[in-house]
Design a protein around this motif. Structure first.
Motif, PDB file in Angstrom:
ATOM      1  N   UNK A 144      37.881  34.189  42.880  1.00 54.52           N
ATOM      2  CA  UNK A 144      39.240  34.473  42.412  1.00 54.52           C
ATOM      3  C   UNK A 144      39.654  33.510  41.293  1.00 54.52           C
ATOM      4  N   UNK A 145      39.081  32.291  41.303  1.00 49.39           N
ATOM      5  CA  UNK A 145      39.347  31.376  40.197  1.00 49.39           C
ATOM      6  C   UNK A 145      38.516  31.747  38.971  1.00 49.39           C
ATOM      7  N   UNK A 146      37.290  32.211  39.194  1.00 51.39           N
ATOM      8  CA  UNK A 146      36.462  32.687  38.082  1.00 51.39           C
ATOM      9  C   UNK A 146      37.099  33.900  37.420  1.00 51.39           C
ATOM     10  N   UNK A 147      37.661  34.800  38.237  1.00 52.45           N
ATOM     11  CA  UNK A 147      38.297  36.009  37.716  1.00 52.45           C
ATOM     12  C   UNK A 147      39.439  35.651  36.777  1.00 52.45           C
ATOM     13  N   UNK A 148      40.193  34.637  37.155  1.00 53.19           N
ATOM     14  CA  UNK A 148      41.319  34.208  36.324  1.00 53.19           C
ATOM     15  C   UNK A 148      40.833  33.470  35.083  1.00 53.19           C
ATOM     16  N   UNK A 149      39.843  32.604  35.256  1.00 54.09           N
ATOM     17  CA  UNK A 149      39.321  31.809  34.140  1.00 54.09           C
ATOM     18  C   UNK A 149      38.793  32.688  33.021  1.00 54.09           C
ATOM     19  N   UNK A 150      38.030  33.750  33.401  1.00 53.50           N
ATOM     20  CA  UNK A 150      37.411  34.604  32.387  1.00 53.50           C
ATOM     21  C   UNK A 150      38.189  35.895  32.145  1.00 53.50           C
ATOM     22  N   UNK A 166      45.241  45.425  45.661  1.00 54.61           N
ATOM     23  CA  UNK A 166      44.974  46.474  44.669  1.00 54.61           C
ATOM     24  C   UNK A 166      44.743  45.808  43.311  1.00 54.61           C
ATOM     25  N   UNK A 167      43.569  45.186  43.078  1.00 52.59           N
ATOM     26  CA  UNK A 167      43.337  44.434  41.848  1.00 52.59           C
ATOM     27  C   UNK A 167      43.161  45.335  40.629  1.00 52.59           C
ATOM     28  N   UNK A 168      43.367  44.729  39.463  1.00 51.47           N
ATOM     29  CA  UNK A 168      43.101  45.390  38.181  1.00 51.47           C
ATOM     30  C   UNK A 168      41.873  44.716  37.570  1.00 51.47           C
ATOM     31  N   UNK A 169      40.832  45.505  37.296  1.00 51.10           N
ATOM     32  CA  UNK A 169      39.621  44.981  36.661  1.00 51.10           C
ATOM     33  C   UNK A 169      39.780  45.121  35.149  1.00 51.10           C
ATOM     34  N   UNK A 170      39.372  44.085  34.405  1.00 50.25           N
ATOM     35  CA  UNK A 170      39.622  44.049  32.968  1.00 50.25           C
ATOM     36  C   UNK A 170      38.358  43.678  32.203  1.00 50.25           C
ATOM     37  N   UNK A 171      38.237  44.208  30.994  1.00 48.17           N
ATOM     38  CA  UNK A 171      37.167  43.814  30.089  1.00 48.17           C
ATOM     39  C   UNK A 171      35.791  43.860  30.719  1.00 48.17           C
ATOM     40  N   UNK A 172      35.090  42.739  30.685  1.00 47.93           N
ATOM     41  CA  UNK A 172      33.739  42.683  31.241  1.00 47.93           C
ATOM     42  C   UNK A 172      33.744  42.841  32.764  1.00 47.93           C
ATOM     43  N   UNK A 276      41.304  37.154  47.396  1.00 45.59           N
ATOM     44  CA  UNK A 276      40.549  37.741  46.297  1.00 45.59           C
ATOM     45  C   UNK A 276      39.947  39.086  46.645  1.00 45.59           C
ATOM     46  N   UNK A 277      38.632  39.214  46.446  1.00 46.80           N
ATOM     47  CA  UNK A 277      37.915  40.464  46.707  1.00 46.80           C
ATOM     48  C   UNK A 277      37.431  40.568  48.147  1.00 46.80           C
ATOM     49  N   UNK A 278      37.706  39.575  48.962  1.00 49.55           N
ATOM     50  CA  UNK A 278      37.157  39.560  50.312  1.00 49.55           C
ATOM     51  C   UNK A 278      37.695  40.687  51.181  1.00 49.55           C
ATOM     52  N   UNK A 279      38.938  41.088  50.959  1.00 48.95           N
ATOM     53  CA  UNK A 279      39.521  42.181  51.751  1.00 48.95           C
ATOM     54  C   UNK A 279      40.548  42.908  50.885  1.00 48.95           C
ATOM     55  N   UNK A 280      40.287  44.170  50.567  1.00 47.41           N
ATOM     56  CA  UNK A 280      41.155  44.945  49.682  1.00 47.41           C
ATOM     57  C   UNK A 280      41.655  46.205  50.381  1.00 47.41           C
ATOM     58  N   UNK A 281      42.763  46.733  49.871  1.00 51.40           N
ATOM     59  CA  UNK A 281      43.269  48.014  50.359  1.00 51.40           C
ATOM     60  C   UNK A 281      42.654  49.190  49.588  1.00 51.40           C
TER      61      UNK A 281
END
Length: 423
Positions: A144-150, A166-172, A276-281
């Motif tokens: 979750x810190x890597x996701x924010x950093x990049x 409900x995350x938003x995936x961006x770019x790479x 983070x991605x460990x548990x999503x809806x």
């Protein structure tokens, strides 16, 4: 759903196996037997009255033809009394049959004899481990810190649009997500699975068919206006393709793979372990599914396990396989193997796949049968597994492949991403 005929004929065995799951096994099975005996007795009475009514109907016609009106009217009176009795018995029969069906829907599948005894995930049995856990630099951080950093996954933006989970995936990050989906589908089709696209909402009958209803009703998103449910996995619509289907033995096996988004309420899930991605809806998953001849289903299960192993080894992720204990076994499963990838930055194992054999449990609910070599109708076996669930695979890649210069992309995925580094 368990077959009443099997319960009757193997009562002691059923109680013994079911006792691995619940202390109420004997009382549940005793109630099934009691209701079934009552149902069968009522059915016999209804059938007997129906036969009497048929005989009387012919007799009344003959009596009227022969001028015996008084006897004919007496028989008509008896017919009326029998019809009234049949109505009462039929109502009682329907009530008993519904009670039996409701009870059967609540009883989980029988664990395979090799399922370990246990009540929690701590009792699961590790049967295999492979891959090298990388040594990360002291600057390593969780995904979750890597996701924010990049700037590749935005959890706060997803929370703004919808809510937590409900995350938003961006770019790479979005491109890596799409790459994983295509890679998994290509691996599955190369292994002989036929790709399909299925609806993302299902009706109540489909939920009952695969066992999500009534067991997981509170975990599914319900579109009340249309009485439809958002799918928790592609297993539900894909397996229901075969609901009320009679196959030929030569049609087996049926092998399918499908990509879908998945929706799970995950009520009561909170804390650091679901960050983070460990548990999503909402999350993406590629599923594999098989309809098998009963004599070949466990061989097929082993083949599914080997298939997922080959994918993880190609991605060079450290993983292990667990044989789930009875207490951690899903409601519909007879035997389940869980795959977990090691998250080095979190220093914990993350579940990424469950592969299960349901034997005839789902098939009985679905009325999924095939004609065997003797021409008799027989219940098939159903199996399914994740191949693979994306969030935790993605988390494992981000964390295990991180370097001070950026996040490397597994070699197998570079043809799909078009880039070798997130930096």
């Amino acid at each position: 759903m368990l077959q009443v005929s099997y319960i009757r004929e193997h009562q002691a065995e059923v109680i013994e196996r079911l006792s691995k799951r619940t202390n109420e096994a004997k009382s549940l099975i005793d109630e099934v037997i009691k209701l079934d005996e009552s149902r069968r007795g009522l059915q016999t009475q209804v059938d007997t009255i129906s036969s009497e009514l048929n005989v009387l109907s012919k007799e009344i016609g003959e009596l009227f033809k022969s001028g015996q009106a008084q006897k004919a009217n007496e028989s008509k009176q008896k017919t009326a009394e029998l019809k009234d009795a049949k109505v009462v018995l039929s109502e009682e029969l329907n009530t008993t049959a519904e009670a039996l069906q409701t009870l059967l829907y609540k009883i989980p599948n029988l664990p395979n004899p090799i399922v370990p005894v246990g009540t929690t995930e701590e009792d699961n049995e590790e049967i295999f481990q492979a891959g090298t856990i990388p040594t990360l630099s002291e600057n390593a951080v969780p995904h979750w810190e890597l996701a924010k950093k990049y700037d590749i996954i935005d959890f706060e933006l997803g929370n703004k649009i919808t809510g937590a989970g409900f995350p938003v995936y961006k770019g790479k990050g979005a491109r890596l997500q799409r790459a994983l989906i295509n890679y998994f589908l290509d691996k599955n089709t190369a292994a002989g699975y036929d790709e399909i696209q299925v609806p993302h909402l299902v009706n109540e009958a489909s939920g009952f068919g695969t066992g999500q209803l009534p067991d997981k009703e509170g975990q599914m998103y319900h579109v009340t206006a249309d009485d439809l449910y958002l799918i928790p996995t592609a297993e539900v619509p894909a397996t229901n393709i075969f609901r009320d289907v009679l196959l030929q033995e030569s049609d087996l096996p049926k092998t399918l793979t499908a990509y879908t988004p998945c929706f799970r309420r995950e009520a009561g899930s909170y804390g650091a372990h679901v960050r983070g991605l460990n548990r999503l809806h909402q999350f993406d998953k590629v599923e594999i599914l098989r309809v098998e001849h009963p004599s070949k289903s466990y061989e097929a299960l082993d083949g599914m396990v080997e298939h997922v192993k080959s994918i993880l080894e190609e991605l060079k992720l450290p993983y292990r396989i667990l044989k789930l204990c009875a207490g951690d076994l899903g409601f519909t499963a007879a035997l389940t193997y869980d795959f977990e990838v090691f998250s080095t930055a979190q220093d914990r194992w993350l579940e990424i796949s469950s592969i299960s054999n349901f034997e005839t449990f789902q098939a009985n609910r679905l009325k999924l049968r095939f004609k065997n070599s003797e021409g008799k109708s027989e219940l098939a076996h159903t199996l399914n597994g994740s191949s693979l669930a994306l969030p935790r695979v993605l988390a494992g890649i981000l964390e295990n492949y991180q370097t001070d210069a950026g996040i490397q992309i597994p070699e197998a995925l570079i043809p799909y991403t078009g880039f070798a580094m997130i930096d």
